[in-house]
Write a protein that holds these residues in place. Structure first.
Motif, PDB file in Angstrom:
ATOM      1  N   ASP A 211     -44.797  42.507  36.752  1.00  0.00           N
ATOM      2  CA  ASP A 211     -44.679  43.440  35.358  1.00  0.00           C
ATOM      3  C   ASP A 211     -43.419  44.013  35.231  1.00  0.00           C
ATOM      4  O   ASP A 211     -42.639  44.072  36.287  1.00  0.00           O
ATOM      5  CB  ASP A 211     -45.586  44.680  35.824  1.00  0.00           C
ATOM      6  N   VAL A 212     -43.119  44.152  34.085  1.00  0.00           N
ATOM      7  CA  VAL A 212     -41.806  44.787  33.574  1.00  0.00           C
ATOM      8  C   VAL A 212     -41.964  46.049  33.083  1.00  0.00           C
ATOM      9  O   VAL A 212     -42.801  46.502  32.285  1.00  0.00           O
ATOM     10  CB  VAL A 212     -41.179  43.983  32.617  1.00  0.00           C
ATOM     11  N   LEU A 213     -41.178  47.179  33.574  1.00  0.00           N
ATOM     12  CA  LEU A 213     -41.047  48.350  33.159  1.00  0.00           C
ATOM     13  C   LEU A 213     -39.688  48.680  32.275  1.00  0.00           C
ATOM     14  O   LEU A 213     -38.990  48.568  32.556  1.00  0.00           O
ATOM     15  CB  LEU A 213     -40.863  49.543  34.462  1.00  0.00           C
ATOM     16  N   THR A 214     -39.986  49.079  30.885  1.00  0.00           N
ATOM     17  CA  THR A 214     -39.068  49.184  30.252  1.00  0.00           C
ATOM     18  C   THR A 214     -39.011  50.539  29.595  1.00  0.00           C
ATOM     19  O   THR A 214     -39.463  51.028  28.519  1.00  0.00           O
ATOM     20  CB  THR A 214     -39.496  48.279  28.605  1.00  0.00           C
ATOM     21  N   PRO A 215     -38.042  51.254  30.292  1.00  0.00           N
ATOM     22  CA  PRO A 215     -37.867  52.648  29.804  1.00  0.00           C
ATOM     23  C   PRO A 215     -36.742  52.836  28.598  1.00  0.00           C
ATOM     24  O   PRO A 215     -36.187  51.790  28.264  1.00  0.00           O
ATOM     25  CB  PRO A 215     -37.538  53.394  30.875  1.00  0.00           C
ATOM     26  N   THR A 216     -36.580  54.194  27.915  1.00  0.00           N
ATOM     27  CA  THR A 216     -35.427  54.344  27.133  1.00  0.00           C
ATOM     28  C   THR A 216     -34.235  54.574  27.914  1.00  0.00           C
ATOM     29  O   THR A 216     -33.226  54.337  27.414  1.00  0.00           O
ATOM     30  CB  THR A 216     -35.795  55.777  26.129  1.00  0.00           C
ATOM     31  N   SER A 217     -34.143  54.767  29.244  1.00  0.00           N
ATOM     32  CA  SER A 217     -33.162  55.042  29.971  1.00  0.00           C
ATOM     33  C   SER A 217     -33.179  54.430  31.418  1.00  0.00           C
ATOM     34  O   SER A 217     -34.435  54.311  31.750  1.00  0.00           O
ATOM     35  CB  SER A 217     -32.800  56.476  30.199  1.00  0.00           C
ATOM     36  N   GLN A 218     -32.381  53.855  31.956  1.00  0.00           N
ATOM     37  CA  GLN A 218     -32.369  53.239  33.314  1.00  0.00           C
ATOM     38  C   GLN A 218     -33.214  54.270  34.149  1.00  0.00           C
ATOM     39  O   GLN A 218     -32.893  55.350  34.328  1.00  0.00           O
ATOM     40  CB  GLN A 218     -31.057  52.935  33.827  1.00  0.00           C
ATOM     41  N   LEU A 219     -34.034  53.431  35.162  1.00  0.00           N
ATOM     42  CA  LEU A 219     -34.744  54.267  36.324  1.00  0.00           C
ATOM     43  C   LEU A 219     -33.873  54.482  37.464  1.00  0.00           C
ATOM     44  O   LEU A 219     -33.362  53.427  38.043  1.00  0.00           O
ATOM     45  CB  LEU A 219     -36.100  53.644  36.469  1.00  0.00           C
ATOM     46  N   ILE A 220     -33.841  55.656  38.070  1.00  0.00           N
ATOM     47  CA  ILE A 220     -33.144  55.923  39.346  1.00  0.00           C
ATOM     48  C   ILE A 220     -34.096  55.881  40.419  1.00  0.00           C
ATOM     49  O   ILE A 220     -34.172  55.445  41.569  1.00  0.00           O
ATOM     50  CB  ILE A 220     -32.417  56.841  39.293  1.00  0.00           C
ATOM     51  N   ILE A 241     -38.809  62.298  32.621  1.00  0.00           N
ATOM     52  CA  ILE A 241     -39.873  61.867  33.476  1.00  0.00           C
ATOM     53  C   ILE A 241     -40.674  61.018  32.665  1.00  0.00           C
ATOM     54  O   ILE A 241     -41.181  61.384  31.632  1.00  0.00           O
ATOM     55  CB  ILE A 241     -40.502  63.088  34.155  1.00  0.00           C
ATOM     56  N   VAL A 242     -41.050  59.773  33.313  1.00  0.00           N
ATOM     57  CA  VAL A 242     -41.705  58.937  32.631  1.00  0.00           C
ATOM     58  C   VAL A 242     -42.809  58.410  33.544  1.00  0.00           C
ATOM     59  O   VAL A 242     -42.704  58.325  34.852  1.00  0.00           O
ATOM     60  CB  VAL A 242     -40.886  57.555  32.419  1.00  0.00           C
ATOM     61  N   LEU A 243     -44.230  58.424  32.783  1.00  0.00           N
ATOM     62  CA  LEU A 243     -45.388  57.987  33.294  1.00  0.00           C
ATOM     63  C   LEU A 243     -45.924  56.633  33.050  1.00  0.00           C
ATOM     64  O   LEU A 243     -45.634  56.276  31.873  1.00  0.00           O
ATOM     65  CB  LEU A 243     -46.583  59.008  33.127  1.00  0.00           C
ATOM     66  N   TRP A 244     -46.074  55.704  34.168  1.00  0.00           N
ATOM     67  CA  TRP A 244     -46.343  54.537  33.766  1.00  0.00           C
ATOM     68  C   TRP A 244     -47.893  54.073  34.097  1.00  0.00           C
ATOM     69  O   TRP A 244     -48.586  54.497  35.425  1.00  0.00           O
ATOM     70  CB  TRP A 244     -45.533  53.489  34.423  1.00  0.00           C
ATOM     71  N   ASP A 245     -48.540  53.013  33.614  1.00  0.00           N
ATOM     72  CA  ASP A 245     -49.754  52.495  34.178  1.00  0.00           C
ATOM     73  C   ASP A 245     -49.547  51.063  34.138  1.00  0.00           C
ATOM     74  O   ASP A 245     -49.167  50.210  33.115  1.00  0.00           O
ATOM     75  CB  ASP A 245     -50.971  52.706  33.003  1.00  0.00           C
ATOM     76  N   ALA A 246     -49.586  50.389  35.264  1.00  0.00           N
ATOM     77  CA  ALA A 246     -49.120  48.986  35.918  1.00  0.00           C
ATOM     78  C   ALA A 246     -50.040  47.939  35.023  1.00  0.00           C
ATOM     79  O   ALA A 246     -49.452  46.862  35.185  1.00  0.00           O
ATOM     80  CB  ALA A 246     -49.246  48.956  37.263  1.00  0.00           C
ATOM     81  N   ARG A 247     -51.261  48.304  34.609  1.00  0.00           N
ATOM     82  CA  ARG A 247     -51.975  47.658  33.810  1.00  0.00           C
ATOM     83  C   ARG A 247     -51.702  47.175  32.407  1.00  0.00           C
ATOM     84  O   ARG A 247     -51.777  46.235  31.897  1.00  0.00           O
ATOM     85  CB  ARG A 247     -53.332  48.313  33.747  1.00  0.00           C
ATOM     86  N   ASP A 248     -50.673  48.252  31.819  1.00  0.00           N
ATOM     87  CA  ASP A 248     -50.045  47.999  30.695  1.00  0.00           C
ATOM     88  C   ASP A 248     -48.820  48.531  30.616  1.00  0.00           C
ATOM     89  O   ASP A 248     -48.557  49.895  30.434  1.00  0.00           O
ATOM     90  CB  ASP A 248     -51.017  49.034  29.456  1.00  0.00           C
ATOM     91  N   THR A 249     -47.850  47.712  31.073  1.00  0.00           N
ATOM     92  CA  THR A 249     -46.326  47.970  31.245  1.00  0.00           C
ATOM     93  C   THR A 249     -45.497  47.778  29.907  1.00  0.00           C
ATOM     94  O   THR A 249     -44.346  47.921  30.102  1.00  0.00           O
ATOM     95  CB  THR A 249     -45.655  47.672  32.533  1.00  0.00           C
ATOM     96  N   GLN A 250     -46.233  47.630  28.928  1.00  0.00           N
ATOM     97  CA  GLN A 250     -45.304  47.618  27.641  1.00  0.00           C
ATOM     98  C   GLN A 250     -44.469  48.454  27.246  1.00  0.00           C
ATOM     99  O   GLN A 250     -43.247  48.793  26.946  1.00  0.00           O
ATOM    100  CB  GLN A 250     -46.112  46.821  26.479  1.00  0.00           C
ATOM    101  N   GLU A 251     -45.039  49.776  27.295  1.00  0.00           N
ATOM    102  CA  GLU A 251     -44.619  50.928  27.033  1.00  0.00           C
ATOM    103  C   GLU A 251     -45.051  52.168  27.828  1.00  0.00           C
ATOM    104  O   GLU A 251     -46.364  51.991  28.300  1.00  0.00           O
ATOM    105  CB  GLU A 251     -44.896  51.489  25.496  1.00  0.00           C
TER     106      GLU A 251
END
Length: 559
Positions: A211-220, A241-251
């Motif tokens: 999966d690919v995580l595409t944030p607005t700024s690089q993740l540390i 702070i960004v919250l992700w769902d690995a089943r839907d990582t487009q946004e």
């Protein structure tokens, strides 16, 4: 005066039997007393001493009854059929079975045997016949093997411009996924055209990320939710702070507002133990600790400024680069700062004075990693500058144990989740060091060259058998360690507890001697005597444990 007395005897009498007989007294010599010799006489007390020149032994004889053997034979006929029945003829065998089943003796035998068989089945269900009685002893033999590691896979950044792997997180519940945060922290390196993606890797497929995580700024930093296999929370370079769902990582699922977020990069995110499983807190170099409810990321639920003057002044606050939270101690947490100090905080406090309890100062540079020992939460590990230190909550002035200064700068470290005495560190030379403080404190038990470039991050799997290392060029290396390094030894936890207690007591005595105050005013022993006695007790404990293991080993081989 020479006394000479001649005995005259014939040669023929030599060798004969001595015959004793009575005779008159004969005076041979008469010596007069000398008074001068009497002056030299010294009277000594008599003393009895028994001397035995050989070992005392006892002899005992037992005459046992001899066991009588008897040979018996049996004539077995196939199927137990009578002579007049041919087993190959189906009609004859069926007719014979029907005849036997109608016999009363057969019915009585079945009833008696049924009771016995039922008892045997009950015993078989109650006793585990496959139980391994000597499982622990066999593990001890396996642990004696030399420690070793094996590189299983390498997951490389698919982009042309390589970035640092600043954080790693294993999927909870024994999952087969590894999440990695990629970012560039070099100030002079252009990041305009650099990719902002971070990846989730499948351990079985190192060629392409799962999966690919595409944030607005690089993740540390990023962290899997321990109560959800698919939810991640991450901190960005711009402080969001960004919250992700690995089943839907487009946004991303949710992103905090920029004006309500940190003013500087977020270096650490940790999930909190709560009934909802949606609370987390973050640390940044802007000197703030923020608490979040990921269901609503518009603003933080609480805020703490790391100002040691307790005035909540962000200009004098310490920058936070690492966090430690233990679910068994839900109200307290530790913060590692850029200035080398560790801040002990209490979330339940109402005022800044109650929230910032104390500090531990022992590093010359940023504290890149801090973690409590999973088996002894009152002791925690810190990694910074050129060494690693082990602290006790009871002593704030200095650490109780520390490694010698390394040649390269240390960048990360953590405890083993399965062995209480083992921890791992990585450094700028690309080395992975495995330390076992129970038996070796000066040098690491095993040092492995993982990469030619620097290693930036480290994460150990929950079963302790695999370690993931992130490099400066975006390579995540999966390393499998030998069974001896991930299998807890017999009585290891008790021995480490004794060692940590001894070192804590030693440090207290040293501090008391330096300040002129005794820790225990009722004790009549000097600080030096207490140190020597603690060393003596510890070495005696180690020797007794070794003798016990040797005795158990002899019992297994010579029962």
């Amino acid at each position: 005066m020479e006394i000479v007395h001649e005995y005259v005897k014939l040669r023929s009498d030599f060798g004969r039997q001595c015959l004793f007989s009575d005779r008159h007294v004969e005076l041979l010599v008469d010596l007069a007393p000398n008074p001068k010799l009497a002056m030299q006489f010294v009277l000594k007390e008599t003393r009895d001493l028994g001397v035995q020149g050989c070992w005392e032994m006892s002899e005992h004889e037992v005459n046992t009854k001899s066991f009588e053997y008897e040979n018996q034979g049996i004539n077995h006929v196939e199927g137990g059929w009578p002579k007049d029945i041919n087993p190959l003829e189906m009609e004859q065998t069926i007719r014979f079975r029907k005849k036997v089943e109608k016999d009363e003796g057969y019915m009585n035998s079945i009833q008696v045997l049924g009771t016995l068989i039922g008892q045997c089945v009950g015993q078989n269900n109650a006793v585990d016949i496959y139980q391994e009685y000597f499982k622990d002893e066999e593990l001890l033999d396996e642990i004696q093997e030399a420690p070793s590691v094996k590189i299983v896979n390498v997951f490389r950044d698919p982009n042309k411009e390589k970035r640092n792997i600043t954080s790693l997180s294993w999927q909870p519940g024994g999952g087969r996924n590894l999440a990695a945060a990629y970012s560039c922290l070099e100030l002079q390196k252009p990041t305009g055209n650099m990719s902002k993606d971070s990846y989730i890797w499948d351990l079985e497929n190192p060629n392409h990320p799962k999966d690919v995580l595409t944030p607005t700024s690089q993740l540390i930093c990023l962290d899997y939710n321990p109560q959800d296999l698919h939810t991640l929370v991450s901190g960005c370079v711009n402080g969001q702070i960004v919250l992700w769902d690995a089943r839907d990582t487009q946004e991303p699922v949710a992103v905090s507002l920029l004006e309500q977020s940190h003013a500087e990069p977020v270096y650490k995110m940790i999930w909190l133990q709560s009934s909802t499983g949606t609370e987390a807190f973050s640390a940044s170099t802007d000197g703030q600790i923020l608490w979040w409810d990921v269901r609503e990321l518009k603003e933080p639920t609480a805020r703490l400024v790391l100002d040691l003057s307790r005035k909540e002044n962000r200009n004098t606050a310490l920058g936070a680069v690492s966090l430690e939270y233990n679910p068994t101690m839900p109200d307290t947490f530790l913060v590692g700062t850029e200035q080398g100090a560790v801040v002990y905080c209490n979330r339940a406090g109402e005022t800044p004075t109650e929230k910032i309890v104390c500090t531990y100062d022992g590093h010359h540079g940023p504290v890149y990693a801090i973690q409590r020992n999973p088996f002894f939460p009152q002791n925690f590990l810190t990694v910074g500058d050129w060494g690693a230190r082990i602290w006790s909550e009871d002593i704030k002035e200095s650490s109780i144990m520390w490694t010698k200064h390394q040649m390269a700068y240390l960048t990360d470290g953590c405890w083993s989740p399965v062995r209480p005495s083992i921890f791992f560190t990585v450094n700028m030379d690309g080395m992975l060091d495995i330390w076992d403080i129970l038996f070796k404190q000066i040098d690491p038990t095993l040092s492995v060259k993982v990469h030619d470039e620097a290693l930036c991050s480290l994460q150990v799997h929950r079963d302790g058998c695999m370690v993931a290392c992130g490099s400066q060029q975006g390579a995540a290396t999966l390393i499998e360690i030998s069974s001896g390094l991930c299998t807890q030894q017999n009585n290891e936890q008790n021995l480490l507890g004794e060692m940590l207690e001894r070192e804590t007591k030693r440090e207290k005595i040293l501090r008391a001697s330096q300040t002129g105050e005794e820790e225990d005013r009722n004790s009549k022993e000097s600080p030096r005597e207490l140190l020597l006695r603690s060393d003596y007790d510890f070495h005696n404990l180690m020797e007794s444990e070794q003798r016990r293991k040797q005795w158990e080993s002899r019992q297994r081989h010579y029962p």
